[in-house]
Design a protein around this motif. Structure first.
Motif, PDB file in Angstrom:
ATOM      1  N   LEU A 285     -14.088  46.084  50.097  1.00  0.00           N
ATOM      2  CA  LEU A 285     -14.350  45.669  48.923  1.00  0.00           C
ATOM      3  C   LEU A 285     -13.396  46.200  48.216  1.00  0.00           C
ATOM      4  O   LEU A 285     -12.516  45.933  47.138  1.00  0.00           O
ATOM      5  N   TYR A 286     -13.519  47.363  48.464  1.00  0.00           N
ATOM      6  CA  TYR A 286     -13.034  48.827  47.884  1.00  0.00           C
ATOM      7  C   TYR A 286     -11.524  48.622  47.891  1.00  0.00           C
ATOM      8  O   TYR A 286     -10.461  49.667  47.147  1.00  0.00           O
ATOM      9  N   ASP A 287     -10.990  47.744  48.955  1.00  0.00           N
ATOM     10  CA  ASP A 287      -9.459  48.125  49.051  1.00  0.00           C
ATOM     11  C   ASP A 287      -8.682  46.945  48.819  1.00  0.00           C
ATOM     12  O   ASP A 287      -8.797  45.769  49.003  1.00  0.00           O
ATOM     13  N   ASN A 288      -8.314  47.466  47.522  1.00  0.00           N
ATOM     14  CA  ASN A 288      -6.955  46.626  46.909  1.00  0.00           C
ATOM     15  C   ASN A 288      -7.749  45.444  46.217  1.00  0.00           C
ATOM     16  O   ASN A 288      -6.571  44.484  46.735  1.00  0.00           O
ATOM     17  N   TYR A 289      -8.780  45.811  45.416  1.00  0.00           N
ATOM     18  CA  TYR A 289      -8.983  44.753  44.249  1.00  0.00           C
ATOM     19  C   TYR A 289      -8.711  44.252  43.016  1.00  0.00           C
ATOM     20  O   TYR A 289      -7.769  45.363  42.678  1.00  0.00           O
ATOM     21  N   ILE A 290      -8.730  42.941  43.015  1.00  0.00           N
ATOM     22  CA  ILE A 290      -8.076  43.049  41.539  1.00  0.00           C
ATOM     23  C   ILE A 290      -9.114  42.943  40.350  1.00  0.00           C
ATOM     24  O   ILE A 290     -10.633  42.049  41.149  1.00  0.00           O
ATOM     25  N   ILE A 291      -9.301  42.945  38.878  1.00  0.00           N
ATOM     26  CA  ILE A 291     -11.005  43.676  38.277  1.00  0.00           C
ATOM     27  C   ILE A 291     -10.006  42.908  36.825  1.00  0.00           C
ATOM     28  O   ILE A 291      -8.844  43.302  36.510  1.00  0.00           O
ATOM     29  N   GLU A 292     -10.485  42.131  35.950  1.00  0.00           N
ATOM     30  CA  GLU A 292      -9.644  41.524  34.701  1.00  0.00           C
ATOM     31  C   GLU A 292     -11.227  41.384  34.182  1.00  0.00           C
ATOM     32  O   GLU A 292     -12.464  41.617  34.604  1.00  0.00           O
ATOM     33  N   GLY A 293     -11.111  42.068  32.593  1.00  0.00           N
ATOM     34  CA  GLY A 293     -11.818  41.518  31.526  1.00  0.00           C
ATOM     35  C   GLY A 293     -12.444  42.529  31.158  1.00  0.00           C
ATOM     36  O   GLY A 293     -13.798  43.084  30.915  1.00  0.00           O
ATOM     37  N   SER A 294     -12.736  43.548  32.167  1.00  0.00           N
ATOM     38  CA  SER A 294     -13.640  45.163  32.077  1.00  0.00           C
ATOM     39  C   SER A 294     -12.844  46.107  31.848  1.00  0.00           C
ATOM     40  O   SER A 294     -12.475  46.630  32.913  1.00  0.00           O
TER      41      SER A 294
ATOM     42  N   ARG B 127     -17.457  36.575  37.627  1.00  0.00           N
ATOM     43  CA  ARG B 127     -17.058  35.649  38.433  1.00  0.00           C
ATOM     44  C   ARG B 127     -16.671  36.862  39.872  1.00  0.00           C
ATOM     45  O   ARG B 127     -15.761  37.303  39.014  1.00  0.00           O
ATOM     46  N   GLY B 128     -15.857  35.697  41.152  1.00  0.00           N
ATOM     47  CA  GLY B 128     -16.076  36.615  41.636  1.00  0.00           C
ATOM     48  C   GLY B 128     -15.401  35.409  42.671  1.00  0.00           C
ATOM     49  O   GLY B 128     -16.126  34.884  43.066  1.00  0.00           O
TER      50      GLY B 128
ATOM     51  N   LEU C  95     -18.141  48.949  39.527  1.00  0.00           N
ATOM     52  CA  LEU C  95     -18.017  48.530  37.872  1.00  0.00           C
ATOM     53  C   LEU C  95     -18.776  49.242  36.549  1.00  0.00           C
ATOM     54  O   LEU C  95     -19.852  49.606  36.401  1.00  0.00           O
ATOM     55  N   LEU C  96     -18.405  49.230  35.770  1.00  0.00           N
ATOM     56  CA  LEU C  96     -18.658  50.028  33.430  1.00  0.00           C
ATOM     57  C   LEU C  96     -18.669  49.069  33.508  1.00  0.00           C
ATOM     58  O   LEU C  96     -17.993  48.247  32.392  1.00  0.00           O
ATOM     59  N   ALA C  97     -19.605  48.230  32.710  1.00  0.00           N
ATOM     60  CA  ALA C  97     -19.431  46.460  32.780  1.00  0.00           C
ATOM     61  C   ALA C  97     -20.026  46.876  30.454  1.00  0.00           C
ATOM     62  O   ALA C  97     -21.521  47.563  30.661  1.00  0.00           O
ATOM     63  N   GLU C  98     -19.912  46.340  29.824  1.00  0.00           N
ATOM     64  CA  GLU C  98     -20.070  46.776  28.661  1.00  0.00           C
ATOM     65  C   GLU C  98     -21.142  44.958  28.187  1.00  0.00           C
ATOM     66  O   GLU C  98     -20.177  44.255  28.560  1.00  0.00           O
TER      67      GLU C  98
END
Length: 386
Positions: free
Chosen positions: A102-111, A26-27, A85-88
């Motif tokens: 997109l690659y500039d200072n993005y936030i990611i959670e859950g992976s 989700r994004g 992403l490296l998703a499991e």
């Protein structure tokens, strides 16, 4: 009621298994409503489009991808505007983008794997921007008096940046030796022609990583491609360098095998089954001496519970090391780099300063690095209890 429960339980188990075969992403993207965003699988060197969705008026989007193993994916707005992403299987990933790129200072959670990739990408992006800035100043300086001195200084700064990026990637590989994310670390490029790991000797890190991932992900096509890449790397070296590498590769393992204070040859791998703190030190360092006194307390508390210390001295003078070990009555496995000129173990573990340490679990995996004082004490209490 009992019959109903017997029916519900298998259905719940099946539902859980089904969810574990998917990755949910989700994004949110600021100011891009109405555009399409895509997700693709990175199949080694081939990008395969999986799905494309329209970003909602509120800036939200969602992907659900079926997968049975950890894998690399690209989330993109265009071929040049994407993140990796490296998703499991089973992961529920949340992304937030606040910039045009997109690659500039993005936030990611859950992976966890994807977060590791973000750290890699952020550091490389920062290095590239600094190099670009230096290049602009370099070009302007060419028209100024005394330009040679200024340009030489700028060149030195650029070389320092490149070396710092290389050290970062080496540390990343060592600290994440069991993660597929480290594959990206060995393949990152500063530009179209220059790899971050540009020295011939860096091939040893590709070897170490391919060995580790072969144990943990033997069927992964990414692991197999890495192994093939290593083999091709060897073929590209001239015959003399190939022979030198073959002679040294068996030793290019994260497994020190040194003589202790009593002359017994002891390998780090011989301590499997225990939690082992590998430490590097020198006898003339006040910080090292102070830490050793603290380690003695920890050793007394946790040694009988399965904790061991494997200590490597980087002293150039063997007698100084022996005297320090005896004077401080160090109770653990004390060893000395028997070739002070090369210090191969310090090189493999990318030791730049002391004291430095690596904590291994009973299977020989690195689970923490540079834990000192209270941080180490808390970790040991977590592992062994009071």
């Amino acid at each position: 009621m009992r019959k109903i429960l017997l029916l519900i339980i298998p259905l719940a188990i099946l539902a859980g298994c089904k969810n574990n075969n998917f990755v949910t992403i989700r994004g949110f993207i600021n100011k891009n409503s109405g555009e399409y965003i895509s997700i693709s699988k990175v199949d080694v060197n081939i990008i395969q489009l999986i799905d494309s969705v329209k970003i909602s008026k509120t800036g939200n989007f969602k992907f659900r991808v079926k997968t049975s193993e950890p894998d690399f994916y690209q989330v993109s707005l265009s071929p040049t505007n994407f993140i990796t992403l490296l998703a499991e299987p089973g992961e529920k990933i949340n992304l937030a983008f606040n910039h045009e790129y997109l690659y500039d200072n993005y936030i990611i959670e859950g992976s966890e794997g994807s977060e590791l990739l973000r750290r890699l990408d952020d550091r490389l992006l920062d290095t590239r921007r600094k190099l670009d800035s230096l290049n602009v100043v370099y070009e302007k300086a060419s028209a100024e008096p005394g330009s040679d001195t200024i340009q030489n200084r700028l060149t030195d700064l650029a070389i320092d940046l490149v070396k710092a990026q290389r050290r970062f990637n080496i540390e990343f590989v060592i600290n994440n030796i069991n993660s597929l994310a480290s594959i990206k670390a060995v393949y990152q490029k500063l530009n179209d022609e220059t790899y971050v790991l540009y020295e011939t000797r860096d091939l040893q890190y590709l070897k170490i990583l391919s060995d580790s991932l072969t144990r943990h992900y033997p069927e992964s096509r990414h692991t197999k491609a890495l192994v093939n890449s290593f083999q091709e790397g060897l073929k590209q070296l001239n015959a003399e360098k190939v022979n030198q590498m073959i002679e040294t590769l068996p030793e290019a393992k994260l497994d020190p095998n040194l003589k202790d204070i009593n002359g017994r040859l002891t390998a780090l791998s011989s301590l499997r089954g225990k939690y082992v703190l590998l430490t590097f030190w020198v006898s003339g360092s006040k910080d090292c001496i102070s830490e050793n006194l603290q380690l003695k307390d920890f050793y007394k508390l946790f040694h009988k519970k399965g904790f061991e210390i494997y200590q490597i001295s980087l002293d150039t003078d063997e007698s100084a090391w022996r005297a320090a070990v005896k004077f401080d009555e160090l109770p653990w496995i004390s060893t000395w780099e028997d070739d002070p000129q090369t210090q191969k173990n310090a090189l493999l573990f990318n030791v730049k300063t002391v004291p430095v340490n690596y904590l291994f679990d009973p299977k020989g995996n690195i689970i923490a690095t540079n834990l000192h004082g209270k941080a180490l004490q808390l970790k040991l209490y977590q592992l062994f209890g009071n």
